[in-house]
Design a protein around this motif. Structure first.
Motif, PDB file in Angstrom:
ATOM      1  N   ALA A   1       4.144  13.672  -8.089  1.00 19.00           N
ATOM      2  CA  ALA A   1       5.462  13.505  -8.145  1.00 19.00           C
ATOM      3  C   ALA A   1       6.271  13.485  -6.846  1.00 19.00           C
ATOM      4  N   ALA A   2       5.806  14.248  -5.834  1.00 17.84           N
ATOM      5  CA  ALA A   2       6.329  14.292  -4.360  1.00 17.84           C
ATOM      6  C   ALA A   2       6.318  12.956  -3.659  1.00 17.84           C
ATOM      7  N   PRO A   3       5.033  12.467  -3.579  1.00 19.49           N
ATOM      8  CA  PRO A   3       5.335  10.956  -2.892  1.00 19.49           C
ATOM      9  C   PRO A   3       6.097   9.931  -3.773  1.00 19.49           C
ATOM     10  N   ALA A   4       6.069  10.064  -5.130  1.00 23.75           N
ATOM     11  CA  ALA A   4       6.486   9.217  -5.710  1.00 23.75           C
ATOM     12  C   ALA A   4       8.442   9.526  -5.730  1.00 23.75           C
ATOM     13  N   ALA A   5       8.702  10.611  -5.342  1.00 23.91           N
ATOM     14  CA  ALA A   5      10.044  10.822  -5.153  1.00 23.91           C
ATOM     15  C   ALA A   5      10.342  10.546  -3.662  1.00 23.91           C
ATOM     16  N   VAL A   6       9.289  10.522  -2.876  1.00 28.59           N
ATOM     17  CA  VAL A   6       9.867  10.022  -1.422  1.00 28.59           C
ATOM     18  C   VAL A   6      10.069   8.373  -1.516  1.00 28.59           C
ATOM     19  N   ALA A   7       9.015   7.702  -2.324  1.00 31.77           N
ATOM     20  CA  ALA A   7       9.060   6.310  -2.396  1.00 31.77           C
ATOM     21  C   ALA A   7      10.501   5.779  -3.070  1.00 31.77           C
ATOM     22  N   LEU A   8      10.783   6.289  -4.185  1.00 29.00           N
ATOM     23  CA  LEU A   8      12.268   6.058  -4.853  1.00 29.00           C
ATOM     24  C   LEU A   8      13.141   6.427  -4.127  1.00 29.00           C
TER      25      LEU A   8
ATOM     26  N   GLN B   1       6.893   6.709   5.543  1.00 29.46           N
ATOM     27  CA  GLN B   1       6.403   8.055   5.066  1.00 29.46           C
ATOM     28  C   GLN B   1       5.675   7.979   3.615  1.00 29.46           C
ATOM     29  N   ALA B   2       6.177   7.215   2.677  1.00 30.66           N
ATOM     30  CA  ALA B   2       5.394   7.092   1.517  1.00 30.66           C
ATOM     31  C   ALA B   2       4.186   6.218   1.700  1.00 30.66           C
ATOM     32  N   ILE B   3       4.178   5.256   2.492  1.00 31.83           N
ATOM     33  CA  ILE B   3       3.048   4.428   2.765  1.00 31.83           C
ATOM     34  C   ILE B   3       1.970   5.581   3.213  1.00 31.83           C
ATOM     35  N   LEU B   4       2.409   6.345   4.084  1.00 34.87           N
ATOM     36  CA  LEU B   4       1.187   7.464   4.805  1.00 34.87           C
ATOM     37  C   LEU B   4       0.695   8.471   3.805  1.00 34.87           C
ATOM     38  N   ALA B   5       1.447   8.422   2.720  1.00 35.11           N
ATOM     39  CA  ALA B   5       1.024   9.341   1.572  1.00 35.11           C
ATOM     40  C   ALA B   5      -0.098   8.693   0.823  1.00 35.11           C
ATOM     41  N   SER B   6      -0.385   7.171   0.789  1.00 36.02           N
ATOM     42  CA  SER B   6      -1.336   6.833   0.004  1.00 36.02           C
ATOM     43  C   SER B   6      -2.740   7.224  -0.034  1.00 36.02           C
TER      44      SER B   6
ATOM     45  N   PRO C   1      13.255  21.568  10.466  1.00 34.13           N
ATOM     46  CA  PRO C   1      13.170  22.617  11.886  1.00 34.13           C
ATOM     47  C   PRO C   1      14.480  22.914  12.208  1.00 34.13           C
ATOM     48  N   ALA C   2      15.574  21.826  12.000  1.00 29.17           N
ATOM     49  CA  ALA C   2      16.912  22.193  12.633  1.00 29.17           C
ATOM     50  C   ALA C   2      17.984  21.599  11.818  1.00 29.17           C
ATOM     51  N   PRO C   3      19.223  21.954  11.866  1.00 29.44           N
ATOM     52  CA  PRO C   3      20.018  21.295  10.908  1.00 29.44           C
ATOM     53  C   PRO C   3      20.233  19.755  10.910  1.00 29.44           C
ATOM     54  N   LEU C   4      20.283  19.149   9.576  1.00 32.97           N
ATOM     55  CA  LEU C   4      20.431  17.755   9.674  1.00 32.97           C
ATOM     56  C   LEU C   4      19.070  16.981   9.759  1.00 32.97           C
ATOM     57  N   SER C   5      17.924  17.392   9.694  1.00 31.55           N
ATOM     58  CA  SER C   5      16.799  17.338   9.824  1.00 31.55           C
ATOM     59  C   SER C   5      16.357  16.535   8.453  1.00 31.55           C
ATOM     60  N   LEU C   6      15.878  15.219   8.417  1.00 31.26           N
ATOM     61  CA  LEU C   6      15.341  14.676   7.246  1.00 31.26           C
ATOM     62  C   LEU C   6      13.775  14.862   7.181  1.00 31.26           C
ATOM     63  N   THR C   7      13.482  15.584   6.123  1.00 32.07           N
ATOM     64  CA  THR C   7      12.117  15.914   5.883  1.00 32.07           C
ATOM     65  C   THR C   7      11.577  15.554   4.523  1.00 32.07           C
ATOM     66  N   PRO C   8      10.890  14.456   4.454  1.00 32.01           N
ATOM     67  CA  PRO C   8      10.162  14.085   3.256  1.00 32.01           C
ATOM     68  C   PRO C   8       9.214  14.962   2.484  1.00 32.01           C
ATOM     69  N   PHE C   9       8.456  15.716   3.101  1.00 37.05           N
ATOM     70  CA  PHE C   9       7.454  16.750   2.360  1.00 37.05           C
ATOM     71  C   PHE C   9       7.643  18.049   2.799  1.00 37.05           C
ATOM     72  N   GLU C  10       7.092  18.747   1.979  1.00 37.37           N
ATOM     73  CA  GLU C  10       7.107  20.236   1.975  1.00 37.37           C
ATOM     74  C   GLU C  10       6.385  20.680   3.364  1.00 37.37           C
ATOM     75  N   GLY C  11       6.705  21.753   4.023  1.00 38.57           N
ATOM     76  CA  GLY C  11       5.898  21.939   5.387  1.00 38.57           C
ATOM     77  C   GLY C  11       6.446  21.173   6.439  1.00 38.57           C
ATOM     78  N   GLY C  12       7.316  20.227   6.500  1.00 39.61           N
ATOM     79  CA  GLY C  12       7.750  19.676   7.592  1.00 39.61           C
ATOM     80  C   GLY C  12       7.004  18.817   8.677  1.00 39.61           C
ATOM     81  N   ARG C  13       5.830  18.551   8.106  1.00 37.07           N
ATOM     82  CA  ARG C  13       4.862  17.613   8.764  1.00 37.07           C
ATOM     83  C   ARG C  13       5.259  16.622   9.562  1.00 37.07           C
ATOM     84  N   SER C  14       6.547  16.026   9.086  1.00 38.12           N
ATOM     85  CA  SER C  14       7.217  14.834   9.887  1.00 38.12           C
ATOM     86  C   SER C  14       8.426  14.937   9.511  1.00 38.12           C
TER      87      SER C  14
END
Length: 672
Positions: free
Chosen positions: A328-335, A409-414, A516-529
């Protein structure tokens, strides 16, 4: 009366008044202003009501109007997916209509006035339709109104060809959608979306429906190999109509894909992603390569639209693959990436087409080889077009970068995909997509540099002037949205969450708390990117200021003016500067032969002759020559043979009809 009923009444009522005004108007300038102003107000209200619905929590909202199929009526429904597309389509339409208040007086004002509001009605009907009949009725309304505006210059053979091809492709796509709904509804005969949603398909029926959906919606979106109408139709239409067709209509087609595949069809299988990925990456690559060698500014933008449609379908293919794997999480990022890029492209491409219209009005040409030096004569348009070109080239901190970054980011989750073939295919698609992104930057450096920089290449370009203030205000608003979409990307992503939760049962982490900061776009939990456009803006502003300050502190403040470098040529002719063809030559030699049939003819004068050399470039789309041209010849041959049918006797006609009836009955029996 419900809020949805008020929404529908105001939106369609104002647009019908605008269409009537356009049809009955006598004094063209005032009529043009009234039609486009009414359209702008109606579109703004349509987008505003959609937002109010979402904020008030009144979704889904339903409404049934009299008419339509017996026992079904005209069913309308508003859910989170409809809201997003209503905001995108009507927001784009409001700004383009505002632009048209100024610009529409210049380019075929009287011929499109009645059709323009009808076009908006068709797109809105498709988005809020809740049964197949209403959906197809809105689809055809949209197609016919836009066809009429493509054919507005019917005295031009090229415009007639573009309109004919567009009509053929639109009819083919509508037939495919008609059959798709037939497959989805089955024998039950209830064409309401609720009934279709509840029905389960067996055997090969889901795959048949998927193919028909991709043909039907892909032909309108410009998906390869169904794209051949798009580079002809967009330049043939007036510039504000081109902006709406490219920025909004193609998005309505993608809405059809998402609604049918993710909402109405049963749970997807992993191999459903393959046609999305193959068609998407082929569309992105072929569209961009054609844009790289195109001289006509509006055709170049049309090919760029094809490229971006490919990127969106790649993201949708990833969403299908992850959904089938219950990720569900990568699917949500891709959509989310697909929806974000849909919104971004609507704004970016509308800005670019409006800018191209300003160039056409000011310099009386779309040919890059006849432009040049426009920035000095149209500084505001030049600055706004620069923002649009940077955004569509996916340069940070603008909106195009944010959405394409999410796609990667979605491609990197493949690697999480359970199917071995997809784990190999998706990175390969990502590599080609990276190449496309790099070439897109080269494409718009070429287009902007040749049109706005250097010296004018024609007297018309030398005499160009700035467009009216209303048009500039509309383009400035679009440029501001390009910046806001990049800086405030987390807020946009948060607004898309209800759609991903509805369609793929997942969403991105809460953006306010995950980064990590306001207005950061974080696709996955944990903020790895993460990506933070605001920090990037601050960095660019501060570094630019420091660089400017340092240069002025170290170097002299005196300004020295000198003639521009003339490459050693004694005659300061504009012909000595880089042209669009010469700029694209290295890329053309390396990449373009892969996808296009290109013929280059260079005619050199004999030694001692000072006549200029001649360079001629012919480019042919192989999809046309190898797919559509043979089909057109076959149709022409068959129509010639079948021409005898119009000379049959009544007895033979009756026999023919009886045989057709028996054949259909046999088909129905076998079907059951």
């Amino acid at each position: 009366m419900s809020l949805f009923a008020v929404h529908v009444s105001l939106l369609f009522g104002l647009l019908l008044i605008a269409a009537t005004t356009g049809a009955l108007g006598v004094r063209r300038r005032r009529t043009s202003d009234a039609v486009y102003a009414l359209s702008a107000v109606a579109a703004a209200l349509g987008a505003s009501f959609a937002v109010i619905h979402a904020l008030a929590g009144g979704l889904p909202a339903e409404l049934t109007l009299p008419g339509g199929l017996p026992g079904v009526g005209i069913r309308l429904r508003l859910d989170s997916l409809s809201v997003v597309f209503l905001v995108v389509v009507n927001g784009t339409a409001a700004l383009v209509s505002l632009y048209a208040v100024g610009y529409g007086r210049h380019e075929y004002p009287g011929r499109v006035l009645a059709l323009y509001p009808l076009f908006l009605i068709g797109m809105n009907v498709v988005i809020v339709a809740d049964d197949a009949f209403t959906f197809l009725m809105g689809w055809e309304f949209m197609s016919l109104a836009s066809w009429g505006m493509v054919a507005v210059r019917h005295e031009d053979p090229e415009a007639r060809r573009a309109a004919f091809l567009y009509l053929v492709m639109a009819c083919g796509g509508a037939f495919a959608l008609l059959f798709a709904f037939g497959v989805l509804a089955g024998h039950a005969g209830d064409f309401g979306f609720a009934a279709i949603r509840a029905r389960s398909l067996t055997g090969w029926m889901p795959e048949l429906a998927l193919v028909l959906i991709l043909i039907g919606t892909g032909s309108k979106a410009g998906l390869v190999p169904l794209h051949v109408w798009l580079p002809l139709a967009h330049p043939a239409a007036p510039s504000h109509v081109s902006a709406l067709m490219s920025g909004a209509m193609t998005k309505v087609a993608i809405y059809g894909t998402i609604r049918l595949v993710f909402d109405l069809m049963p749970d997807p299988q992993w191999y459903w992603a393959l046609p999305f990925l193959f068609a998407g990456i082929s569309t992105a690559l072929i569209g961009l390569l054609q844009a790289l060698v195109e001289r006509d500014l509006k055709r170049l933008l049309a090919f760029s639209t094809i490229e971006n449609i490919g990127i969106i379908y790649v993201a949708l293919g990833l969403a299908v693959a992850f959904t089938a794997a219950h990720l569900a999480a990568p699917a949500a990022v891709a959509l989310t990436a697909a929806l974000f890029h849909i919104a971004n492209h609507a704004v970016m491409k509308s800005l670019m087409f409006c800018g191209a219209g300003a160039v056409l009005h000011a310099a009386h040409s779309r040919d890059l080889e006849k432009l040049g030096g426009l920035f000095n004569r149209m500084p505001v348009t030049g600055a706004l077009m620069l923002i649009g070109a940077a955004a569509i080239s996916a340069l940070p901190p603008l909106n195009g970068f944010a959405s394409e970054w999410l796609v990667f980011q979605a491609i990197l989750a493949s690697p999480a995909l359970p199917v071995e073939g997809l784990r190999f295919l998706v990175p390969a698609v990502g590599a080609v997509l990276a190449l496309v992104a790099a070439l897109a930057a080269a494409c718009f450096v070429r287009a902007y540099g040749i049109a706005f920089l250097g010296r004018p290449r024609s007297p018309e370009a030398a005499a160009a002037h700035e467009v009216d203030r209303i048009s500039l205000a509309a383009m400035a608003a679009m440029a501001a949205l390009c910046i806001a979409g990049g800086v405030l990307a987390p807020l946009v992503v948060e607004a898309l969450r209800p759609v991903t939760e509805l369609l793929v049962q997942g969403g991105l982490p809460a953006q306010a708390a995950a980064g990590p900061a306001p207005l950061s776009l974080t696709p996955f939990e944990g903020g790895r990117s993460t990506y933070n456009g605001f920090v990037l803006v601050v960095f660019l502003v501060v570094s630019s200021f420091l660089a400017s300050w340092g240069i002025h502190r170290i170097a002299t403040r005196a300004t020295r003016r000198a003639p521009a470098w003339d490459c050693g040529f004694p005659d300061a002719s504009p012909a000595t500067q880089y042209s669009a063809s010469s700029f694209g030559q290295p890329i053309r030699r390396v990449f373009v032969p892969i996808a296009l049939d290109v013929r280059v003819t260079v005619t050199m004068p004999p030694p001692g002759d000072v006549a200029p050399a001649r360079f001629e470039l012919t480019m042919v789309d192989p999809v046309w020559t190898r797919l559509y041209a043979p089909v057109a010849l076959a149709v022409e041959w068959a129509s010639g043979r079948l021409n005898v049918l119009q000379f049959l006797t009544i007895r033979r006609y009756l026999t023919l009809m009886f045989a057709a009836l028996i054949t259909l009955l046999v088909v129905v029996v076998l079907w059951r």
